[in-house]
Design an enzyme around this catalytic site. Structure first.
Site, short mmCIF file in Angstrom:
data_model
loop_
_atom_site.label_atom_id
_atom_site.label_comp_id
_atom_site.label_asym_id
_atom_site.label_seq_id
_atom_site.Cartn_x
_atom_site.Cartn_y
_atom_site.Cartn_z
N TYR A 221 -14.12 3.67 4.02
CA TYR A 221 -14.48 2.94 2.95
C TYR A 221 -16.47 3.16 2.86
O TYR A 221 -16.20 3.49 2.06
CB TYR A 221 -14.43 1.95 3.50
N PRO B 236 -8.07 -4.39 -3.35
CA PRO B 236 -7.09 -5.09 -3.48
C PRO B 236 -7.33 -6.05 -4.55
O PRO B 236 -8.70 -6.63 -4.39
CB PRO B 236 -6.41 -4.80 -2.42
N HIS C 120 -12.69 -4.45 0.49
CA HIS C 120 -12.00 -4.12 1.40
C HIS C 120 -12.67 -3.94 3.27
O HIS C 120 -11.46 -3.89 3.42
CB HIS C 120 -10.41 -2.69 0.98
N SER D 256 -0.78 -1.43 10.63
CA SER D 256 -1.50 -2.43 11.10
C SER D 256 -1.60 -2.37 12.84
O SER D 256 -0.84 -1.79 13.63
CB SER D 256 -0.58 -4.34 11.39
N SER E 8 1.89 0.59 0.40
CA SER E 8 1.57 -0.71 1.71
C SER E 8 2.66 -1.68 1.05
O SER E 8 2.56 -2.21 0.05
CB SER E 8 0.40 -1.45 1.92
N GLN E 9 3.20 -2.05 2.93
CA GLN E 9 3.79 -3.55 1.84
C GLN E 9 2.46 -5.28 2.46
O GLN E 9 2.77 -4.78 3.74
CB GLN E 9 5.17 -3.43 3.10
#
Length: 633
Positions: A89, A102, A328, A444, A544-545
């Site tokens: 980032y 997002p 984010h 994660s 990504s889920q």
């Protein structure tokens, strides 16, 4: 300022969790070669293999760097955190909207008039204050892992950054500032954006929190004040939508004036930003609502009615287009989801807390933030607006709801829904381009102290073998061969997922080795200059889920110019996909990808159904069909 500046000691909550491990060097190098071999030309792979073997020789550069990483692990709570935060980032110079931030898109609201929209906003604000109070009191229920390795307690640190973080732009690198002890000296104001103007909404008066009616009345006043054309100030928020270096330069120009410094300080110390948007004038389709959340429609619509540096921006459109945009760097999508679900349940689940007007207090009116702009800043505003409009024009978004089946069907196949969907994404890409590419799926690391994410590299050799049997060399395979390849691909994906969530993936480790080499002022090791390494970190497919239990969906943009962003939300009987790409790139098309994805998901279902209906095989072939764990990271 350090990359992650804290005003207080770290919270104690994560101390019981283990530290994230440093994987064995040989294991990472072997996995790296396996991940890239089928994605590069044979000649290129031979060069890479030689470079990697030289890096990993006993007593070589790799071992020196590995030793330093192991020492760093001993001294820090999380050896990769700052490295990862800067790389992912803070060092990134691209604009936050589309490229980084997002958005969560709420269900379309049917507001009868602006008063009803403001009541919704007031209730949302009350929900934010209730959720923040739970966070400040450390009363949020502890999260536990679901799916793979279920039951493990998870680090809660990210929640404590939801309303206490601010990302300052920098000329070369940004700074994420987190005030962890904000509860004791809690900010008592939010910023409300309306018609590109910014207002301070005090949520506490005379030591008492405002109630829903009082907040609603204050929002009415803000709306009235924003309509006064004579008092209107320039749309300063547009500057925060620009590239980070451009915004840092503009901010330097702004802070020369005390008025601007005061306004910035109020925004930077606020709980969150609430954006009251004008009707966007577009049909409220899922795709259009996603676009409005990601970029506000550009300077002519609501694109300047934002402040992108603030972690949480809640958007309430007068036309019912609502959601939340997140900066984010302080936290992952799951934290945004948990907060959003709490708020939607608060808004829809409780009877209106509107108190009779007689019980409201006489409150001072909200304050408009003032800005002093010279001709230089005015020119910067125009340039930022033009760049935002280019980004708006470039984003090709397609929100697609796949309705033939959802995760219940996949579970009946004794397969992990997440792994299954990842294989379907690989098949869709292969149908479009006839090859596989480096793929990013976030995994994660919250099982560890201050854990964020690592990468699941979904473009496995097993996935390639399967997609070839379905699309490339279709005629030469029987259903039972295809089914075996599907199960092998799902198993490989599931195994990589388990490795990643237990701290044994390769991306963070390789990044750590590279960062240590820089800190030691070494010449950059060949492994990191190699074409293969550079290509392996150019994620043409970024996925990504983001599952929800309330009706809403997440979306984001691609991470490279020639890439796709693909966020998916598996529900019991349908799957929501948000697919993004850039119009400027002729190799990508969101509509073409969605068509291939739809076809692929149907073809895999038909394969599963045909295989289930086929006569059962003799017992010796059964191991290939061994049941896999359910996955929901």
């Amino acid at each position: 300022m350090s990359a992650l500046q804290k005003q207080a000691s770290r919270s104690q909550d994560s101390q019981v969790l283990p530290k994230v491990p440093v994987p064995p060097l040989k294991q990472t190098l072997d996995t790296y070669l396996k991940c890239v071999q089928h994605l590069v030309k044979e000649e290129q792979f031979k060069k890479t293999k030689t470079i990697v073997e030289r890096f990993g020789v006993p007593g070589g550069v790799g071992e020196v760097l590995q030793k330093k990483l192991l020492e760093r692990r001993e001294k820090t709570a999380n050896w990769v955190y700052d490295y990862w935060l800067e790389d992912m980032y803070l060092n990134n110079r691209l604009a936050l909207p589309v490229n980084s931030s997002p958005a969560m898109v709420f269900p379309k609201q049917a507001f009868r008039d602006h008063k009803e929209a403001l009541r919704f906003a007031a209730r949302l604000i009350c929900g934010v204050l209730e959720y923040k109070a739970l966070i400040d009191a450390r009363m949020l229920p502890l999260d536990f892992a679901r799916g793979q390795l279920a039951g493990t307690p998870l680090c809660m640190e990210q929640y404590y950054r939801l309303f206490t973080s601010y990302r300052y732009p920098g000329l070369k690198t940004d700074t994420l500032k987190v005030d962890v002890n904000a509860a004791s000296s809690a900010p008592e104001h939010m910023i409300v954006a309306c018609k590109n103007q910014f207002f301070v909404l005090d949520v506490v008066a005379n030591n008492k929190q405002l109630n829903e009616t009082e907040i609603s009345l204050q929002l009415e006043k803000i709306m009235k004040m924003s309509e006064n054309a004579e008092e209107r100030h320039p749309p300063i928020g547009i500057l925060t939508s620009d590239g980070r270096t451009e915004w840092a330069q503009a901010r330097e120009a702004l802070i020369k004036d005390q008025t601007n410094r005061d306004s910035l300080a109020l925004i930077e110390s606020s709980i969150c930003v609430v954006c009251l948007d004008e009707p966007c004038g577009l049909p409220p389709s899922d795709t259009n609502r996603a676009l409005m959340m990601l970029h506000g429609g550009g300077p002519e619509r609501n694109g300047a009615n934002r402040w992108y540096d603030k972690s949480m921006q809640f958007v309430v459109g007068m036309d019912g287009v609502c959601g939340v945009v997140c900066e984010h760097s302080p936290f992952e999508g799951i934290v945004m989801v948990q907060c959003s679900e709490f708020l939607m349940k608060h808004i829809t689940g409780s009877p209106s807390r509107t108190v009779q007007p007689s019980s409201t207090r006489a409150l001072p009116p909200p304050r408009r933030l003032l800005w002093k702009c010279n001709s230089h800043v005015q020119a910067l505003l125009g340039a930022s607006g033009d760049r935002l409009q280019s980004l708006v024009n470039n984003l090709d978004m397609d929100v697609f709801i796949f309705e033939p089946y959802g995760k219940e069907f996949i579970k009946k196949q004794k397969m992990s829904p997440d792994a299954f969907i990842q294989i379907a994404l690989q098949l869709a890409f292969y149908k479009c381009r006839g090859r596989l590419v480096s793929t990013y799926e976030s995994a994660s690391l919250r099982r560890f102290q201050e854990g964020r994410v690592d990468n699941i590299r979904s473009a496995t050799p097993e996935a390639l073998a399967f997609v070839r049997s379905m699309a490339g060399e279709r005629a030469t395979f029987t259903d039972s061969e295809r089914m075996k390849r599907l199960k092998d691909a799902v198993k490989a994906q599931t195994d990589y997922t388990i490795a990643a969530i237990t701290g044994m993936a390769i991306d963070n480790h390789l990044l750590g080795l590279l960062k240590v080499s820089k800190q030691l002022n070494m010449e950059k090791p060949d492994i990191f200059c190699d074409k293969t390494y550079l290509a392996s970190n150019h994620f043409i497919l970024s996925t990504s889920q983001v599952p929800t239990t309330v009706e809403m969906f997440c979306c984001y943009g691609p991470v490279v110019p020639n890439g796709y962003g693909s966020c998916y939300n598996p529900q019991p009987h349908h799957i929501v996909f948000s697919v993004s790409s850039f119009w400027e790139n002729t190799e990508t098309s969101s509509a073409v990808f969605v068509k291939a994805l739809n076809e692929g998901l149907l073809e895999i279902r038909d394969l599963c159904n045909r295989s289930a209906a086929a006569p059962t095989k003799p017992p010796e072939s059964s191991p290939a069909a061994s049941p896999l764990h359910k996955s929901r990271k």
